[in-house]
Design a protein around this motif. Sequence first.
Motif, short mmCIF file in Angstrom:
data_model
loop_
_atom_site.label_atom_id
_atom_site.label_comp_id
_atom_site.label_asym_id
_atom_site.label_seq_id
_atom_site.Cartn_x
_atom_site.Cartn_y
_atom_site.Cartn_z
N SER A 32 0.84 -1.18 0.00
CA SER A 32 0.00 0.00 0.00
C SER A 32 0.89 1.25 0.00
O SER A 32 1.84 1.34 0.77
CB SER A 32 -0.89 -0.02 1.24
N GLY A 33 0.60 2.17 -0.90
CA GLY A 33 1.38 3.41 -0.97
C GLY A 33 2.55 3.33 -1.92
O GLY A 33 3.33 4.28 -2.03
N LYS A 80 0.87 2.32 -7.12
CA LYS A 80 0.18 1.54 -8.16
C LYS A 80 -0.98 2.33 -8.76
O LYS A 80 -1.12 2.41 -9.98
CB LYS A 80 -0.34 0.22 -7.57
N SER A 81 -1.81 2.91 -7.88
CA SER A 81 -2.95 3.67 -8.39
C SER A 81 -2.46 4.89 -9.16
O SER A 81 -3.01 5.22 -10.22
CB SER A 81 -3.85 4.12 -7.25
N VAL A 82 -1.44 5.56 -8.63
CA VAL A 82 -0.92 6.76 -9.30
C VAL A 82 -0.49 6.41 -10.72
O VAL A 82 -0.75 7.16 -11.66
CB VAL A 82 0.23 7.37 -8.49
N ASP A 98 -4.63 13.61 -9.95
CA ASP A 98 -4.95 14.85 -9.24
C ASP A 98 -4.17 16.01 -9.85
O ASP A 98 -3.06 15.80 -10.32
CB ASP A 98 -4.47 14.71 -7.79
N GLN A 121 -10.64 1.08 -6.82
CA GLN A 121 -10.40 0.48 -5.52
C GLN A 121 -11.63 0.47 -4.60
O GLN A 121 -11.89 -0.50 -3.93
CB GLN A 121 -9.30 1.31 -4.86
N GLU A 177 -7.13 -2.90 -7.63
CA GLU A 177 -7.57 -3.59 -6.41
C GLU A 177 -9.08 -3.78 -6.42
O GLU A 177 -9.78 -3.26 -5.55
CB GLU A 177 -7.14 -2.81 -5.16
N1 LIG Z 1 -3.06 13.69 -4.50
C1 LIG Z 1 -1.90 13.32 -3.92
N2 LIG Z 1 -1.12 14.25 -3.34
C2 LIG Z 1 0.05 13.90 -2.76
N3 LIG Z 1 0.51 12.64 -2.71
C3 LIG Z 1 -0.22 11.67 -3.27
C4 LIG Z 1 -1.47 11.97 -3.91
N4 LIG Z 1 -1.99 10.81 -4.39
C5 LIG Z 1 -1.11 9.84 -4.04
N5 LIG Z 1 -0.04 10.36 -3.39
C6 LIG Z 1 1.10 9.61 -2.86
O1 LIG Z 1 1.53 8.69 -3.82
C7 LIG Z 1 1.92 7.49 -3.19
C8 LIG Z 1 1.31 6.33 -3.90
O2 LIG Z 1 -0.09 6.35 -3.75
P1 LIG Z 1 -1.01 5.29 -4.45
O3 LIG Z 1 -2.41 5.63 -4.14
O4 LIG Z 1 -0.65 5.16 -5.90
O5 LIG Z 1 -0.61 3.95 -3.71
P2 LIG Z 1 -1.15 2.51 -4.00
O6 LIG Z 1 0.03 1.70 -4.39
O7 LIG Z 1 -2.28 2.55 -4.95
O8 LIG Z 1 -1.61 2.07 -2.55
P3 LIG Z 1 -2.94 1.31 -2.13
O9 LIG Z 1 -2.64 -0.13 -2.20
O10 LIG Z 1 -3.16 1.77 -0.72
O11 LIG Z 1 -4.02 1.75 -3.05
C9 LIG Z 1 1.51 7.58 -1.74
O12 LIG Z 1 2.67 7.76 -0.98
C10 LIG Z 1 0.67 8.81 -1.66
O13 LIG Z 1 0.94 9.50 -0.47
#
Ligand SMILES: Nc1ncnc2c1ncn2[C@@H]1O[C@H](COP(=O)(O)OP(=O)(O)OP(=O)(O)O)[C@@H](O)[C@H]1O
Lengths: 339, 325
Positions: free
Chosen positions: B46-47, B50-52, B62, B100, B183
């Motif tokens: 998590s974090g 992946k979503s980004v 964003d 998600q 997810e």
């Molecule tokens: N709008 C935003 N502003 C600042 N940081 C962001 C923003 N969106 C995501 N992040 C940062 O980007 C990183 C990756 O976030 P992301 O949501 O892609 O994680 P993830 O791998 O999808 O996790 P999860 O399994 O919880 O969904 C995180 O550290 C988050 O803090």
Amino acid sequence: MNTRIFSTIGSRLLGALPSLAAVIVVTFVIMRLLPGDPAAFFAGPAASAEAVEQIREQLGLNRSLPVQFWDYLGDLAQGDFGQSFTTGQPVAADLVSRLPASLELTIVALLIAVVLGLPLGVLSATRPNSWVDQVTRLVTTTGTCLPTFFTGLVLIYVFYYLLGWSPAPLGRLDLMYSPPPEVTGFYTIDAVLAGDWEVFRSALAQLILPAVTLGFFALAPLARMTRAGLLGVLSSDYVRTARACGLSSRVVLTRYALKNTLVPILNTMGMVFSYLLGINVLVEKVFAWPGVGSYALEALVASDYAPVQGFVLAIAVLYVLLNLSVDIACGLVDRRLAR
Amino acid sequence: MNDEKPLFEVTDLSVKFHTRLGEVAVLDHIHLNVGAGETVAVVGESGSGKSVMAFAALGILDPAGKVTSGSVRFADHDLLTLRKAALDDLRGRELAMIFQAPRTALNPILPVGRQIEDVLARHSDLSRSDRRDAAVAQLASVKITDPAKRYHNFPYELSGGMCQRVMIAIALACKPRLLIADEPTTGLDVTTQVVIMDLIAELAAANGMATLLITHDLGLASDYCARIAVMHAGQILESASARTLFKSPRHPYTARLFAATPRPGATLESLTSIPGQLPDLRQPQPPCRFSTRCERVQPGCTEPGLVLTPMPTDSAHLLACRNPL
Ligand SMILES: Nc1ncnc2c1ncn2[C@@H]1O[C@H](COP(=O)(O)OP(=O)(O)OP(=O)(O)O)[C@@H](O)[C@H]1O
Ligand SMILES: [Mg+2]
């Protein structure tokens, strides 16, 4: 569905009764606590003590407060709001004849605020920190901190005194004209219905400055709530879904974003409208607008109890109805709220 | 992977976010590809970003996030430089995504059937009544019982699993060539998870659709995907076929992930957690962002120039590690 709406309305109206009862008691008590003696005022400055006492007796003001209150309740139950000493008319008749003036002013002010405030809010939310956003911030800040009577006086000074574009701020119609035949009580609408364009022009010209004064005040909360609400919704998951589906910007903004901002906007509109009903009192005074606000203010100065009590009660009832309509409208937009 | 160009290709993608606390380098030179009809998983904590990555590819980041390098190609289109109108023609039609959080991903005040219709209205020339029929059929295709009645339901009237089915119905309404599933089963109970995953797999197979599955669950990834890319703190550390990765992971992080994944026959004690936590991306990072948590770290790990490279023995197995297992 329909029966449910009616039962909702019914239970909401019943639920408002305790508040209305409280309003009746509180205004009655406050009026008696305020300094000022209606009998003395009515009798005039030259009257002797006996004359004042005699008038007090005539008006029933020599009886004990509980007895007066009981009588007042009895009258109210029969739809009798009492008599105004100053106009010599029944309060109910005065209010009915003056309410359209206040409502016309308030509704036009709200329209101005909505027509300007919503687009400003939308533009500044969709373009944060752009020049539109800066302008909106400036307008909302000044709108909030300038007292309405001050705005009104400045507008009169500039547009009537300096520029001469506006007619004298003396009521709803130029003295040359007589009011159009009454249908709605709104001079602008009645003049249109009568096909009398000169009267319409005059009524509109009289209406603009006070309506702008009030509208400027109402614009700030509307624009700000639209901006804040829309900003929140625009970063929501479902707007992202809509974008990910390739929906056009227009559909995303209207069907997905704006419609979801409508509930806070409607609530703000209800709140602003009720503020306006209160603020009317001052603006009507400044523009010599013959509405219920200036009526109540004059009565208050004269310690004329019945009109003030009637005014407060009428506004309270309006307020209840207003909140009810806002809630019904919100329930139509978001079905979760209708349950 | 064969010689022809893959359907979807992320090359050298970097994303930074501007936050009040400074700039955050969330994605660091990501490489990833998905062939037509292929199922690929991106796995990471998590974090890890992946979503980004998915949002950047679809142009739904964003406003605070900016792509600072790289490209994303889908079929013949460069998604990052495409005009908005052209991108909108692709999104929802050829390239779709499910999210998600199924409940918040749906418009709360629009009946779910209408949300399917909105997509059809955008991408097809069906008449109004045909769209309605198609929306009901679409609800039936994701195995929602009584679809004609469900059409009128609002998201709040449906369970989480039901909302995810609706989301799948929306995403697949135009039979896309690639589905990005972010997810899709988080927040659902285990039985529903299996049902939803099977549904996606079944529809993907039926339509010849490629799937990019984003998950933190290595078990889920190896069950449903042919190929897996392992992501950590915005970097792809290793990528190989599910079987290769399972049999002989080369990156210490991949091995750690497997050790932390429950699997049949494993006892609870045998599960080990991954030491440390994701690095703070506001600080400057070493070339390998896992090196601060890695037990195999060596002085060479701090030298610049670490890239994801094919293994000499297996060109489909990519690795970014100076001291592999
Ligand atoms: N709008 C935003 N502003 C600042 N940081 C962001 C923003 N969106 C995501 N992040 C940062 O980007 C990183 C990756 O976030 P992301 O949501 O892609 O994680 P993830 O791998 O999808 O996790 P999860 O399994 O919880 O969904 C995180 O550290 C988050 O803090
Ligand atoms: Mg995520």
